[in-house]
Scaffold this active site. Structure first.
Site, PDB file in Angstrom:
ATOM      1  N   ASP A  18      68.394   7.368  17.846  1.00  0.00           N
ATOM      2  CA  ASP A  18      68.086   8.028  18.762  1.00  0.00           C
ATOM      3  C   ASP A  18      68.747   7.654  20.200  1.00  0.00           C
ATOM      4  O   ASP A  18      68.777   8.430  21.011  1.00  0.00           O
ATOM      5  CB  ASP A  18      66.542   8.361  18.864  1.00  0.00           C
ATOM      6  CG  ASP A  18      65.872   8.977  17.504  1.00  0.00           C
ATOM      7  OD1 ASP A  18      66.652   9.598  16.892  1.00  0.00           O
ATOM      8  OD2 ASP A  18      64.724   8.796  17.340  1.00  0.00           O
ATOM      9  N   LYS A  58      55.861  11.721   2.220  1.00  0.00           N
ATOM     10  CA  LYS A  58      56.227  13.200   2.474  1.00  0.00           C
ATOM     11  C   LYS A  58      56.734  13.665   1.065  1.00  0.00           C
ATOM     12  O   LYS A  58      57.202  12.927   0.183  1.00  0.00           O
ATOM     13  CB  LYS A  58      57.301  13.267   3.108  1.00  0.00           C
ATOM     14  CG  LYS A  58      57.622  14.821   3.605  1.00  0.00           C
ATOM     15  CD  LYS A  58      58.749  14.830   4.511  1.00  0.00           C
ATOM     16  CE  LYS A  58      59.176  16.321   5.206  1.00  0.00           C
ATOM     17  NZ  LYS A  58      60.163  16.401   5.994  1.00  0.00           N
ATOM     18  N   HIS A  94      52.885  16.824   6.349  1.00  0.00           N
ATOM     19  CA  HIS A  94      53.324  16.468   4.962  1.00  0.00           C
ATOM     20  C   HIS A  94      52.127  16.435   3.957  1.00  0.00           C
ATOM     21  O   HIS A  94      52.248  16.882   2.777  1.00  0.00           O
ATOM     22  CB  HIS A  94      53.646  14.657   5.146  1.00  0.00           C
ATOM     23  CG  HIS A  94      54.936  14.668   6.068  1.00  0.00           C
ATOM     24  ND1 HIS A  94      55.574  13.257   6.233  1.00  0.00           N
ATOM     25  CD2 HIS A  94      55.826  15.570   6.748  1.00  0.00           C
ATOM     26  CE1 HIS A  94      56.535  13.568   6.940  1.00  0.00           C
ATOM     27  NE2 HIS A  94      56.794  14.821   7.319  1.00  0.00           N
ATOM     28  N   GLU A 154      51.144  12.060   7.970  1.00  0.00           N
ATOM     29  CA  GLU A 154      51.574  13.005   9.109  1.00  0.00           C
ATOM     30  C   GLU A 154      50.742  14.342   8.497  1.00  0.00           C
ATOM     31  O   GLU A 154      50.931  14.650   7.397  1.00  0.00           O
ATOM     32  CB  GLU A 154      53.144  13.365   9.036  1.00  0.00           C
ATOM     33  CG  GLU A 154      53.677  14.411   9.630  1.00  0.00           C
ATOM     34  CD  GLU A 154      55.059  14.704   9.897  1.00  0.00           C
ATOM     35  OE1 GLU A 154      55.632  13.598  10.200  1.00  0.00           O
ATOM     36  OE2 GLU A 154      55.437  15.727   9.817  1.00  0.00           O
ATOM     37  N   HIS A 160      63.881   6.046  16.593  1.00  0.00           N
ATOM     38  CA  HIS A 160      65.000   5.575  15.431  1.00  0.00           C
ATOM     39  C   HIS A 160      66.144   4.772  16.136  1.00  0.00           C
ATOM     40  O   HIS A 160      66.346   5.245  17.334  1.00  0.00           O
ATOM     41  CB  HIS A 160      65.711   6.909  14.841  1.00  0.00           C
ATOM     42  CG  HIS A 160      64.601   7.769  13.954  1.00  0.00           C
ATOM     43  ND1 HIS A 160      64.228   8.828  14.759  1.00  0.00           N
ATOM     44  CD2 HIS A 160      64.199   7.816  12.857  1.00  0.00           C
ATOM     45  CE1 HIS A 160      63.190   9.559  13.759  1.00  0.00           C
ATOM     46  NE2 HIS A 160      63.467   8.904  12.634  1.00  0.00           N
ATOM     47  N   ASP A 199      54.801  14.026  16.148  1.00  0.00           N
ATOM     48  CA  ASP A 199      55.894  14.252  15.550  1.00  0.00           C
ATOM     49  C   ASP A 199      56.159  15.684  15.363  1.00  0.00           C
ATOM     50  O   ASP A 199      55.852  16.249  14.243  1.00  0.00           O
ATOM     51  CB  ASP A 199      55.857  13.413  14.136  1.00  0.00           C
ATOM     52  CG  ASP A 199      57.372  13.345  13.287  1.00  0.00           C
ATOM     53  OD1 ASP A 199      58.286  13.746  14.232  1.00  0.00           O
ATOM     54  OD2 ASP A 199      57.512  13.010  12.382  1.00  0.00           O
ATOM     55  N   GLU A 248      55.206   6.051   5.575  1.00  0.00           N
ATOM     56  CA  GLU A 248      54.881   7.467   5.912  1.00  0.00           C
ATOM     57  C   GLU A 248      55.435   8.102   4.618  1.00  0.00           C
ATOM     58  O   GLU A 248      56.573   8.239   4.146  1.00  0.00           O
ATOM     59  CB  GLU A 248      55.610   7.935   7.084  1.00  0.00           C
ATOM     60  CG  GLU A 248      55.506   9.426   7.171  1.00  0.00           C
ATOM     61  CD  GLU A 248      56.253   9.891   8.718  1.00  0.00           C
ATOM     62  OE1 GLU A 248      56.811   9.207   9.424  1.00  0.00           O
ATOM     63  OE2 GLU A 248      56.617  11.188   8.764  1.00  0.00           O
ATOM     64  N   ASP A 285      56.617  21.123  11.697  1.00  0.00           N
ATOM     65  CA  ASP A 285      56.515  20.184  12.987  1.00  0.00           C
ATOM     66  C   ASP A 285      56.014  21.274  14.211  1.00  0.00           C
ATOM     67  O   ASP A 285      56.674  20.931  15.123  1.00  0.00           O
ATOM     68  CB  ASP A 285      57.725  19.733  13.231  1.00  0.00           C
ATOM     69  CG  ASP A 285      58.137  18.524  12.298  1.00  0.00           C
ATOM     70  OD1 ASP A 285      57.367  17.922  11.666  1.00  0.00           O
ATOM     71  OD2 ASP A 285      59.520  18.250  12.102  1.00  0.00           O
ATOM     72  N   MET A 298      56.168   2.091  19.073  1.00  0.00           N
ATOM     73  CA  MET A 298      56.635   2.018  17.516  1.00  0.00           C
ATOM     74  C   MET A 298      58.110   2.552  17.428  1.00  0.00           C
ATOM     75  O   MET A 298      58.894   3.028  18.185  1.00  0.00           O
ATOM     76  CB  MET A 298      56.113   3.465  16.778  1.00  0.00           C
ATOM     77  CG  MET A 298      56.410   3.456  15.448  1.00  0.00           C
ATOM     78  SD  MET A 298      57.834   4.670  15.119  1.00  0.00           S
ATOM     79  CE  MET A 298      57.202   6.249  14.889  1.00  0.00           C
ATOM     80  N   ASP A 331      58.824  22.133   6.234  1.00  0.00           N
ATOM     81  CA  ASP A 331      58.194  21.087   7.237  1.00  0.00           C
ATOM     82  C   ASP A 331      58.355  21.785   8.606  1.00  0.00           C
ATOM     83  O   ASP A 331      59.619  21.693   9.083  1.00  0.00           O
ATOM     84  CB  ASP A 331      58.856  19.761   7.049  1.00  0.00           C
ATOM     85  CG  ASP A 331      58.286  18.687   7.925  1.00  0.00           C
ATOM     86  OD1 ASP A 331      57.103  18.812   8.494  1.00  0.00           O
ATOM     87  OD2 ASP A 331      59.013  17.668   8.344  1.00  0.00           O
ATOM     88  N   ASP A 347      51.207  10.496  12.841  1.00  0.00           N
ATOM     89  CA  ASP A 347      52.047  11.368  12.946  1.00  0.00           C
ATOM     90  C   ASP A 347      51.403  12.780  13.087  1.00  0.00           C
ATOM     91  O   ASP A 347      51.193  13.294  12.023  1.00  0.00           O
ATOM     92  CB  ASP A 347      53.247  11.698  12.105  1.00  0.00           C
ATOM     93  CG  ASP A 347      54.344  10.846  12.270  1.00  0.00           C
ATOM     94  OD1 ASP A 347      54.088   9.578  13.304  1.00  0.00           O
ATOM     95  OD2 ASP A 347      55.307  10.648  11.780  1.00  0.00           O
TER      96      ASP A 347
HETATM   97  C1  GCO Z   1      60.076  14.105   8.960  1.00  0.00           C
HETATM   98  C2  GCO Z   1      59.298  12.984   9.148  1.00  0.00           C
HETATM   99  C3  GCO Z   1      60.214  12.186  10.320  1.00  0.00           C
HETATM  100  C4  GCO Z   1      59.562  10.769  10.417  1.00  0.00           C
HETATM  101  C5  GCO Z   1      60.438   9.972  11.407  1.00  0.00           C
HETATM  102  C6  GCO Z   1      59.876   8.593  11.720  1.00  0.00           C
HETATM  103  O1  GCO Z   1      59.578  14.991   8.333  1.00  0.00           O
HETATM  104  O2  GCO Z   1      61.405  14.557   9.260  1.00  0.00           O
HETATM  105  O3  GCO Z   1      58.288  13.424   9.847  1.00  0.00           O
HETATM  106  O4  GCO Z   1      60.065  12.937  11.529  1.00  0.00           O
HETATM  107  O5  GCO Z   1      58.284  10.619  10.686  1.00  0.00           O
HETATM  108  O6  GCO Z   1      61.703   9.705  10.913  1.00  0.00           O
HETATM  109  O7  GCO Z   1      60.203   7.736  10.416  1.00  0.00           O
HETATM  110 MN    MN Z   2      56.733  11.984  10.692  1.00  0.00          MN
HETATM  111 MN    MN Z   3      57.877  15.519   9.312  1.00  0.00          MN
END
Ligand code: GCO
Ligand code: MN
Ligand code: MN
Length: 392
Positions: free
Chosen positions: A58, A184, A221, A218, A55, A292, A182, A258, A89, A256, A246
């Site tokens: 970041d 979610k 998601h 993702e 991002h 991700d 993306e 991850d 990306m 979420d 992702d």
């Molecule tokens: C989340 C998202 C993020 C995006 C990222 C890229 O659930 O926080 O998955 O990790 O993928 O902001 O756009």
């Molecule tokens: Mn993501």
């Molecule tokens: Mn996510």
């Protein structure tokens, strides 16, 4: 070196925000030091990753001066060159700053919508400077808590306007970038607009430059929405819209998480890798394989690199399992396409009055067809045995 050790040819990437995640959660602060982006790139290169994604914030702190940005970017580019790492990306942080508390492109406040466009154009410039060919849009806070706040159709229209504008911006600047949207379903908002990959695919078909825009599904998601991730990805692949992916792990019905790729729902991860790698046939996905995800809050920095290596190794192991599974003659026999010389010409050849008449007049022994066992118990047991390593 075992064949499961990743190399740059494997196209694995991580976000700066993933391995850089310091373990903060709603119940407690960071447990790990914030890592310098240049250090992250060097460590990821050592682990065998091919690239790093980011991002805008970041790398460049929010509100940094142009001189500060130039200094940070030139050091970062040097680190990329030294390590042979790429930035496939880039994306914009449209969710952390309080100005985005009610969304960005869909906000009711025109100043917020204008700021979101301004920030995204600058972040696209940064992505282009770092060589990114894909630009991800995740609708972080594009949603609602109090659903009465706006007509959801207005939110869609505003998002479409923003996408159309930004496609033109990329074209005008000859950046040659593709957008990947993306989806979610929720978190951090109670509801997020365009909640699944299927919703995104339709939304894309309403854009002025739909050829530039695809999806970035993702794992977590789609699982949060209770859906099969592999089926969502398959739909995107089938219409050539899988522009990015992702990868992570997620338990159904949770926040979420991850998690490390493959650490939950191994069978789901296996079917995903089988699909992406085309071991069953059909076109492979040849874009970046992005993780991700982040390490457990229990880990120190060493645990973070274990986590990163684990994501990549599991992907490669599942790839090998998928090759063995699809080469297994017993599996092949069960799923072999059934042929019927009398019927096949009538199916898939489109409509004609003659075909309709033939199909309507056809005698089909439905009881005989219905009685046939399909051996899917055996097929699923074979899947489990391949995964458990006692076959293949
Ligand atoms: C989340 C998202 C993020 C995006 C990222 C890229 O659930 O926080 O998955 O990790 O993928 O902001 O756009
Ligand atoms: Mn993501
Ligand atoms: Mn996510």
């Amino acid at each position: 070196m075992s064949s499961f050790d990743p190399t740059k040819q494997d196209r694995f990437t991580f976000g700066l925000w993933t391995v850089g995640n310091p373990g903060r959660d709603p119940f407690g602060p960071s447990v790990r030091a914030t890592l310098d982006p240049n250090h992250i790139v060097r460590k990821l290169a050592e682990c065998g990753a091919a690239g790093v994604n980011l991002h805008d914030n970041d790398l460049i702190p929010f509100g940094a001066s142009a001189a500060e940005q130039d200094r940070i970017v030139s050091t970062f580019k040097k680190t990329l060159a030294d390590t042979g790492m790429t930035v496939p990306m880039a994306t914009t942080n449209l969710f952390s700053h309080p100005v985005f508390k009610d969304g960005a492109f869909s906000s009711n406040d025109p100043k917020v919508r204008a700021f979101a466009l301004q920030k995204t154009m600058r972040a696209i410039d940064l992505g282009a400077e770092l060589g990114a060919r894909r630009y991800v849009f995740w609708g972080g806070r594009e949603g609602t808590d109090a659903d009465a706040c706006r007509d959801p159709r207005t939110a869609l229209k505003r998002t479409r306007d923003a996408m159309n504008f930004l496609c033109e911006y990329v074209k005008d600047n000859d950046y040659g970038m593709q957008f990947a949207l993306e989806a979610k379903p929720n978190e951090p908002r109670s509801e997020i607009y365009l909640p699944t990959t299927g919703h995104m695919l339709h939304f894309i078909s309403t854009l002025e430059h739909e050829e530039m825009v695809g999806v970035n599904p993702e794992v977590a998601h789609e699982v949060m929405a209770g859906l099969s991730f592999a089926h969502s990805v398959a739909q995107a692949m089938e219409c050539d819209k899988l522009f990015h992916i992702d990868l992570n792990g997620q338990k159904m019905g949770r926040y979420d998480q991850d998690l490390r790729f493959g650490s939950e729902d191994l069978k789901g991860a296996f079917f995903l890798v089988r699909l992406l790698e085309g071991t069953l046939g059909g076109k492979r996905y040849d874009g970046p394989l992005h993780f991700d995800a982040h390490a457990y809050r229990t880990e120190d920095e060493e645990g973070v690199w274990e986590f990163a290596k684990g994501c990549m190794r599991t992907y490669k192991i599942l790839h090998q399992k998928a090759l063995a599974f699809d080469a297994d003659s017993e599996v092949q026999a069960i799923i072999a396409e059934q042929k019927d010389a009398a019927i096949d010409p009538l199916l898939g050849g489109g409509y004609s009055a003659a075909t309709a008449a033939s199909l309507k007049g056809m005698e089909i022994d439905v009881d005989a067809v219905a009685q046939r066992g399909l051996q899917y118990e055996r097929l699923d047991q074979l899947t489990v045995e391949h995964l458990l390593g006692v076959r293949g």
